[in-house]
Design a protein around this motif. Sequence first.
Motif, short mmCIF file in Angstrom:
data_model
loop_
_atom_site.label_atom_id
_atom_site.label_comp_id
_atom_site.label_asym_id
_atom_site.label_seq_id
_atom_site.Cartn_x
_atom_site.Cartn_y
_atom_site.Cartn_z
N ALA A 1 0.83 -1.22 0.00
CA ALA A 1 0.00 0.00 0.00
C ALA A 1 0.85 1.26 0.00
N ALA A 2 2.03 1.20 -0.63
CA ALA A 2 2.98 2.31 -0.56
C ALA A 2 2.42 3.61 -1.12
N ASN A 3 1.62 3.54 -2.19
CA ASN A 3 1.12 4.75 -2.83
C ASN A 3 0.07 5.48 -2.01
N ALA A 4 -0.47 4.82 -0.98
CA ALA A 4 -1.53 5.44 -0.17
C ALA A 4 -1.06 5.80 1.22
N LEU A 5 0.23 5.58 1.52
CA LEU A 5 0.72 5.85 2.88
C LEU A 5 0.89 7.35 3.12
N PRO A 6 0.75 7.80 4.36
CA PRO A 6 1.00 9.21 4.68
C PRO A 6 2.48 9.53 4.56
N PRO A 7 2.84 10.80 4.39
CA PRO A 7 4.25 11.16 4.20
C PRO A 7 5.15 10.79 5.37
N TRP A 8 4.60 10.76 6.58
CA TRP A 8 5.45 10.46 7.75
C TRP A 8 5.78 8.98 7.87
N ALA A 9 5.15 8.13 7.08
CA ALA A 9 5.36 6.68 7.18
C ALA A 9 6.64 6.29 6.46
N THR A 10 7.77 6.57 7.07
CA THR A 10 9.08 6.21 6.52
C THR A 10 9.52 4.85 7.06
N PRO A 11 10.48 4.22 6.40
CA PRO A 11 10.96 2.92 6.92
C PRO A 11 11.45 3.00 8.36
N GLU A 12 12.08 4.13 8.72
CA GLU A 12 12.57 4.27 10.08
C GLU A 12 11.44 4.32 11.10
N ASN A 13 10.35 5.02 10.75
CA ASN A 13 9.23 5.14 11.68
C ASN A 13 8.39 3.87 11.77
N CYS A 14 8.39 3.09 10.71
CA CYS A 14 7.49 1.94 10.65
C CYS A 14 8.13 0.63 11.07
N GLN A 15 9.45 0.57 11.15
CA GLN A 15 10.11 -0.68 11.49
C GLN A 15 9.66 -1.17 12.87
N ASP A 16 9.14 -2.39 12.92
CA ASP A 16 8.66 -3.03 14.15
C ASP A 16 7.48 -2.30 14.77
N ASN A 17 6.82 -1.41 14.03
CA ASN A 17 5.69 -0.65 14.57
C ASN A 17 4.40 -0.86 13.77
N VAL A 18 4.37 -1.85 12.89
CA VAL A 18 3.19 -2.12 12.07
C VAL A 18 2.48 -3.34 12.66
N PHE A 19 1.19 -3.19 12.93
CA PHE A 19 0.43 -4.24 13.60
C PHE A 19 -0.90 -4.48 12.89
N ILE A 20 -1.48 -5.63 13.16
CA ILE A 20 -2.81 -5.99 12.66
C ILE A 20 -3.71 -6.20 13.86
N HIS A 21 -4.79 -5.47 13.91
CA HIS A 21 -5.75 -5.59 15.01
C HIS A 21 -7.16 -5.47 14.46
N ASN A 22 -7.99 -6.45 14.80
CA ASN A 22 -9.38 -6.45 14.37
C ASN A 22 -9.50 -6.37 12.85
N GLY A 23 -8.57 -7.01 12.15
CA GLY A 23 -8.62 -7.06 10.69
C GLY A 23 -8.20 -5.78 10.00
N THR A 24 -7.51 -4.87 10.68
CA THR A 24 -7.06 -3.61 10.09
C THR A 24 -5.60 -3.36 10.43
N ILE A 25 -4.96 -2.49 9.64
CA ILE A 25 -3.55 -2.17 9.82
C ILE A 25 -3.41 -0.96 10.73
N HIS A 26 -2.44 -1.03 11.64
CA HIS A 26 -2.17 0.05 12.59
C HIS A 26 -0.68 0.33 12.63
N ILE A 27 -0.33 1.59 12.89
CA ILE A 27 1.06 2.00 13.09
C ILE A 27 1.13 2.83 14.36
N VAL A 28 2.04 2.47 15.25
CA VAL A 28 2.28 3.25 16.47
C VAL A 28 3.46 4.16 16.21
#
Length: 619
Positions: free
Chosen positions: A139-166
């Motif tokens: 889903a790279a083309n729809a990600l927000p600008p702040w979603a860089t590899p550094e910010n997302c590493q080990d911070n991407v989760f699946i909960h209740n059938g949806t994607i989350h980033i802390v």
Amino acid sequence: MANVATAHKTKEDDILECFLYPKICYVADGENANESILKNEITKFNQEIERFTKDYIWHRDPLSFYPRLKHALMLDKFFENTPIADHETVPHIHATLRFDEDIGDEWFVVFLIFHITRVFDGLIARIVDSDGEFLLIEAANALPPWATPENCQDNVFIHNGTIHIVREKEGSFSSKLCDIYENTQRTRLSDKVQAILLKRIMTYPEELKKRKHKARAFLPEKAASILRQEPGLVASAIRTIYHSDPFERRVCRAMRYFPPEQRTMFNVKMTKCLYAMATHCRYTGDPRTGWNLPPANSTKYAAHLLGVKIACGLEMLVARANENRRQRKDKLDSISQTSKFNERALNAYLGRLETNGYFKDLLPGSQEHAKLVINAKDYFLNHLCIHNPVVESNKSDAERVLEAWENIQTNDIEMHEQDESALSPADSSSWLNINPDQLETLLNQQWNGDKDRNTEQDHLTLREKVQAFLKQSSDVDGVKFFEDQSEDSKQDVDNGKIEFDADVFDSALRDILDLVVPGGDGEFEGSSEGSLGGDDEDKGGEMDKYMRLLDTQLQSEMVKDQESTETISVDTVEDNLMKSMESEAGSSGPVGNIIGGPARKFLHLHLQSPTMVPPDLQS
């Protein structure tokens, strides 16, 4: 301690890792989570997904869950002398899957993980492969600008059938999981991201039917009996013969375990990926073995050849398993001689634990210290058994084939013999061939969204494109030229971003392109930097008069009808852009450097007719 079996898998290119965190694992820092509770959760997961996986043929590994506890993970890291990551100290359920050539297995597991997170309340999951957070890549083309590899590493989760980033970097890993569970909307990604991933995985479970392929194979009777009992072993047989070399195929000359003298026609079920691998494998068997293949133009040739490949793959697996048994027996005979070595290794291991602070400065002989020593010894012995070739915790494909071969009885073969006419017809293999029109259709289905977006941009005129470019705002990464902005990118997520002033840029661009200096071409001939700034006061005063006259003329032009002036200015910008781009012909130049490399070629193709475009830029 059997749960550490998967903790030492060697990293491979085509491997998927799943981390499942039931609610009990992150509430109160997982103090109440133990092996028994996690195994109970695994039983629930397997029962839920059984209706999807019951008849599924895995390409290499089946999906298996294992509990992983904090103390086992810490001991594991101490043993390997590697640092412990924060997310590895939280108790969880772990699974690995090697999918090799068939990426369909990977996305099938993604579908299963999404499914169980919707079914079980509080379950949070992470999925990564050799590419890292591959769900975000999808889903790279729809990600927000702040979603860089550094910010997302080990911070991407699946909960209740949806994607989350802390996004918060502070706090423990358990607090991140609690934040997802308690503040779902704050960590949830946009609907556009969710829709892209949902579209990718919701082809399942219907996709499972499309992936299946039924073929006929003329197999040795024992091979047919094995596949009748365990259909999934066909994947091991095909992969083995496909990846083998002439040296490994030497065991197929004798065919000791699956002789070709007694064969039967059999319906073999497999995935389309396995069938394609078997079809494109060029091995046709050793002619001295006695396979007696029919002519290549015969209708039975494909079934005979497929039977040769599957039987040879099974033959190689049984031979490999027998060799492993022989080596294991030799090592078991000498294991008593290594007891002293194991004792030295155990003492070295305990010393390493002491150095790394495992015993927490407890006094030797105390109750807590003795408990930690017992745990460490138990883990060491289990770890030695798991990684020692003498004892294997999980049966390999070769061992499964050997056991099935040993359990075959003669009456089992006779019982299952049936007339070839009673078999169901094989599926068509026309899907192996694809024409250009079908390829174009597939590409349009995959990239239809990007094509539609580009089409919307193509109908804009040059003036509208220039005006749209001038009105855009820039951050530190620059202006996104001729691209749609996602909902997340339109939000002001960074208060310190740099604003792009369109009026200043427009004025500067007009000054560069539209400035006309009064006077003849030779007005400043013979002048130099020294003469303009020299001691000649008359020439200096004359220059001041000229500059004041120039300012007056410019001001008088600018105070005229504002609307007319703006329209003319935009037209002038367009005219000068066209002239400049035509003269540059797609190469480097002032305007090309201002607009940018990709945009320079893009505008050049739109500004000129096809006959005026240089040959190297025509498509």
